[in-house]
Design a protein around this motif. Structure first.
Motif, short mmCIF file in Angstrom:
data_model
loop_
_atom_site.label_atom_id
_atom_site.label_comp_id
_atom_site.label_asym_id
_atom_site.label_seq_id
_atom_site.Cartn_x
_atom_site.Cartn_y
_atom_site.Cartn_z
N ILE A 32 -3.11 2.69 -13.05
CA ILE A 32 -4.40 1.39 -12.39
C ILE A 32 -3.08 0.95 -10.77
O ILE A 32 -2.16 0.85 -11.66
CB ILE A 32 -5.11 0.64 -13.57
N GLU A 82 -2.92 -7.79 -4.72
CA GLU A 82 -3.52 -9.24 -4.20
C GLU A 82 -2.80 -9.86 -3.19
O GLU A 82 -1.41 -9.86 -3.51
CB GLU A 82 -3.95 -9.43 -5.51
N GLU A 98 0.86 -1.19 0.43
CA GLU A 98 -0.07 -0.14 0.05
C GLU A 98 0.91 1.22 0.10
O GLU A 98 0.56 2.44 -1.05
CB GLU A 98 -1.30 -0.05 1.12
N TYR A 150 -3.44 -1.75 -7.81
CA TYR A 150 -4.31 -3.15 -7.09
C TYR A 150 -2.81 -4.04 -6.38
O TYR A 150 -2.12 -4.02 -6.46
CB TYR A 150 -5.27 -3.82 -7.73
#
Length: 105
Positions: A89, A93, A72, A91
């Motif tokens: 973008i 996981e 993060e 993300y």
């Protein structure tokens, strides 16, 4: 197998060096990048878009780090520095890895 976190960034090739520098500064021991194409809010992009050295194309950058907080922090640093002026973008996981010592600083 061991728990870890993968961060993924899809952005413009022109900022690849800056993004990967932030990934390494955030403690990732390495990364992988590949050509990327697709369609999003800024229109269609080809992985093979013309331009000098392909600078108008997109890349997908992946890195595995030991925990979510680290992932993060890295994607926040990238977004704060670049995403106001470049497409991007990001993300994260959860993943399971075989050799955790490869991803620890």
């Amino acid at each position: 197998m061991y728990d870890a976190t993968k961060l993924v960034l899809i952005t413009e090739r022109s900022i690849l060096d800056g993004v990967t520098a932030l990934i390494e500064a955030g403690g990732a021991t390495g990364f992988t990048h590949t050509d990327a194409g697709g369609k999003g809010s800024r229109g269609k992009r080809s992985a093979n878009r013309p331009g000098i050295g392909g600078v108008m194309s997109n890349v997908k950058i992946e890195a595995i780090v030991s925990d979510r907080a680290q992932a993060e922090a890295i994607i926040t640093a990238v977004a704060d520095r670049y995403f106001a002026h470049y497409s991007g973008i990001a993300y994260i996981e959860p993943v399971e890895i075989l050799r955790p010592h490869k991803f620890a600083v």
